[in-house]
Design a protein around this motif. Structure first.
Motif, PDB file in Angstrom:
ATOM      1  N   LEU A  29     -11.589  10.118  39.960  1.00 28.71           N
ATOM      2  CA  LEU A  29     -12.370   9.683  38.791  1.00 28.71           C
ATOM      3  C   LEU A  29     -12.400  10.793  37.769  1.00 28.71           C
ATOM      4  O   LEU A  29     -12.358  10.587  36.373  1.00 28.71           O
ATOM      5  CB  LEU A  29     -13.610   8.997  39.112  1.00 28.71           C
ATOM      6  CG  LEU A  29     -13.434   7.645  39.839  1.00 28.71           C
ATOM      7  CD1 LEU A  29     -14.864   7.222  40.207  1.00 28.71           C
ATOM      8  CD2 LEU A  29     -12.957   6.499  38.909  1.00 28.71           C
ATOM      9  N   ALA A  30     -12.758  11.959  38.224  1.00 31.80           N
ATOM     10  CA  ALA A  30     -12.941  13.065  37.047  1.00 31.80           C
ATOM     11  C   ALA A  30     -11.782  13.391  36.496  1.00 31.80           C
ATOM     12  O   ALA A  30     -11.689  13.702  35.210  1.00 31.80           O
ATOM     13  CB  ALA A  30     -13.683  14.355  37.985  1.00 31.80           C
ATOM     14  N   ALA A  31     -10.550  13.301  37.376  1.00 37.66           N
ATOM     15  CA  ALA A  31      -9.304  13.553  36.865  1.00 37.66           C
ATOM     16  C   ALA A  31      -8.737  12.517  35.669  1.00 37.66           C
ATOM     17  O   ALA A  31      -8.488  12.831  34.683  1.00 37.66           O
ATOM     18  CB  ALA A  31      -8.334  13.590  37.827  1.00 37.66           C
ATOM     19  N   MET A  32      -9.173  11.318  36.031  1.00 37.59           N
ATOM     20  CA  MET A  32      -8.771  10.353  35.186  1.00 37.59           C
ATOM     21  C   MET A  32      -9.677  10.228  33.877  1.00 37.59           C
ATOM     22  O   MET A  32      -9.283   9.884  32.708  1.00 37.59           O
ATOM     23  CB  MET A  32      -8.630   8.911  35.696  1.00 37.59           C
ATOM     24  CG  MET A  32      -7.688   8.582  36.831  1.00 37.59           C
ATOM     25  SD  MET A  32      -6.167   9.285  35.867  1.00 37.59           S
ATOM     26  CE  MET A  32      -5.912   7.928  34.957  1.00 37.59           C
ATOM     27  N   ALA A  33     -10.966  10.887  33.985  1.00 37.36           N
ATOM     28  CA  ALA A  33     -11.783  10.484  32.836  1.00 37.36           C
ATOM     29  C   ALA A  33     -11.509  11.882  32.007  1.00 37.36           C
ATOM     30  O   ALA A  33     -11.989  12.168  30.751  1.00 37.36           O
ATOM     31  CB  ALA A  33     -13.148  10.705  33.324  1.00 37.36           C
ATOM     32  N   SER A  34     -10.897  12.988  32.273  1.00 38.28           N
ATOM     33  CA  SER A  34     -10.621  14.233  31.564  1.00 38.28           C
ATOM     34  C   SER A  34      -9.399  13.970  30.670  1.00 38.28           C
ATOM     35  O   SER A  34      -8.730  12.960  30.491  1.00 38.28           O
ATOM     36  CB  SER A  34     -10.265  15.464  32.553  1.00 38.28           C
ATOM     37  OG  SER A  34      -9.020  15.062  33.139  1.00 38.28           O
ATOM     38  N   GLY A  38      -6.747  18.549  30.853  1.00 41.03           N
ATOM     39  CA  GLY A  38      -7.375  18.761  32.195  1.00 41.03           C
ATOM     40  C   GLY A  38      -6.635  17.800  33.118  1.00 41.03           C
ATOM     41  O   GLY A  38      -6.747  18.317  34.376  1.00 41.03           O
ATOM     42  N   ARG A  39      -5.921  16.931  32.827  1.00 46.94           N
ATOM     43  CA  ARG A  39      -5.209  15.893  34.073  1.00 46.94           C
ATOM     44  C   ARG A  39      -3.978  17.053  34.282  1.00 46.94           C
ATOM     45  O   ARG A  39      -3.776  16.840  35.512  1.00 46.94           O
ATOM     46  CB  ARG A  39      -4.840  14.650  33.135  1.00 46.94           C
ATOM     47  CG  ARG A  39      -5.552  13.693  32.970  1.00 46.94           C
ATOM     48  CD  ARG A  39      -5.038  12.558  32.552  1.00 46.94           C
ATOM     49  NE  ARG A  39      -5.826  11.424  32.178  1.00 46.94           N
ATOM     50  CZ  ARG A  39      -5.871  10.691  31.246  1.00 46.94           C
ATOM     51  NH1 ARG A  39      -4.753  10.579  30.417  1.00 46.94           N
ATOM     52  NH2 ARG A  39      -6.883  10.007  30.890  1.00 46.94           N
ATOM     53  N   LYS A  40      -3.556  17.856  33.576  1.00 48.58           N
ATOM     54  CA  LYS A  40      -2.439  18.927  33.858  1.00 48.58           C
ATOM     55  C   LYS A  40      -2.988  19.788  34.855  1.00 48.58           C
ATOM     56  O   LYS A  40      -2.369  20.149  35.858  1.00 48.58           O
ATOM     57  CB  LYS A  40      -1.888  19.606  32.748  1.00 48.58           C
ATOM     58  CG  LYS A  40      -0.889  18.567  31.853  1.00 48.58           C
ATOM     59  CD  LYS A  40      -0.297  19.002  30.882  1.00 48.58           C
ATOM     60  CE  LYS A  40       0.401  18.253  29.827  1.00 48.58           C
ATOM     61  NZ  LYS A  40       1.128  18.781  28.477  1.00 48.58           N
ATOM     62  N   VAL A  41      -4.189  20.255  34.672  1.00 50.81           N
ATOM     63  CA  VAL A  41      -4.927  21.282  35.430  1.00 50.81           C
ATOM     64  C   VAL A  41      -5.134  20.464  36.925  1.00 50.81           C
ATOM     65  O   VAL A  41      -4.807  21.173  38.031  1.00 50.81           O
ATOM     66  CB  VAL A  41      -6.166  21.838  35.012  1.00 50.81           C
ATOM     67  CG1 VAL A  41      -7.073  22.493  35.800  1.00 50.81           C
ATOM     68  CG2 VAL A  41      -5.893  22.389  33.873  1.00 50.81           C
ATOM     69  N   TRP A  42      -5.519  19.188  36.841  1.00 51.46           N
ATOM     70  CA  TRP A  42      -5.814  18.653  38.257  1.00 51.46           C
ATOM     71  C   TRP A  42      -4.579  18.381  38.902  1.00 51.46           C
ATOM     72  O   TRP A  42      -4.317  18.435  40.124  1.00 51.46           O
ATOM     73  CB  TRP A  42      -6.485  17.212  37.900  1.00 51.46           C
ATOM     74  CG  TRP A  42      -7.983  17.351  37.723  1.00 51.46           C
ATOM     75  CD1 TRP A  42      -8.672  17.087  36.341  1.00 51.46           C
ATOM     76  CD2 TRP A  42      -9.015  17.747  38.558  1.00 51.46           C
ATOM     77  NE1 TRP A  42      -9.896  17.280  36.711  1.00 51.46           N
ATOM     78  CE2 TRP A  42     -10.291  17.610  37.940  1.00 51.46           C
ATOM     79  CE3 TRP A  42      -9.060  17.995  40.052  1.00 51.46           C
ATOM     80  CZ2 TRP A  42     -11.394  17.872  38.283  1.00 51.46           C
ATOM     81  CZ3 TRP A  42     -10.303  18.107  40.616  1.00 51.46           C
ATOM     82  CH2 TRP A  42     -11.457  18.151  39.659  1.00 51.46           C
TER      83      TRP A  42
END
Length: 82
Positions: A29-34, A38-42
């Motif tokens: 959820l945190a990755a999808m909300a970024s 931020g998604r590339k970092v996750w």
């Protein structure tokens, strides 16, 4: 087989499964909300964790959680320190 050990093993397995599911769900959820960056970092963190060899992960956990540390003196012999 001892039934108490079986029940404890099942309880531990269930607890770890629930904990891993909860942690994975919250990270997803945190990755999808970024944002896109931020998604590339996750994604990079996930790929790095999956690319590590299993023995390296096991040795890291053993070193992190062990109570006995091995120190190696100059002579090359091992000595346990508490």
């Amino acid at each position: 087989m001892n039934s108490v050990l079986l029940l404890q093993s099942l309880a531990l397995g269930l607890g770890v499964t629930v904990g891993a599911f909860g942690l994975g769900w919250s990270v997803a959820l945190a990755a999808m909300a970024s944002e896109a960056r931020g998604r590339k970092v996750w994604l990079s963190i996930t790929i790095a964790a999956l690319a590590l060899p299993p023995f390296l992960l096991a040795n890291s956990w053993l070193e992190l959680l062990s109570t006995v540390r091995l120190s190696i003196p100059r002579a090359g012999s091992c000595r346990a320190t508490f």
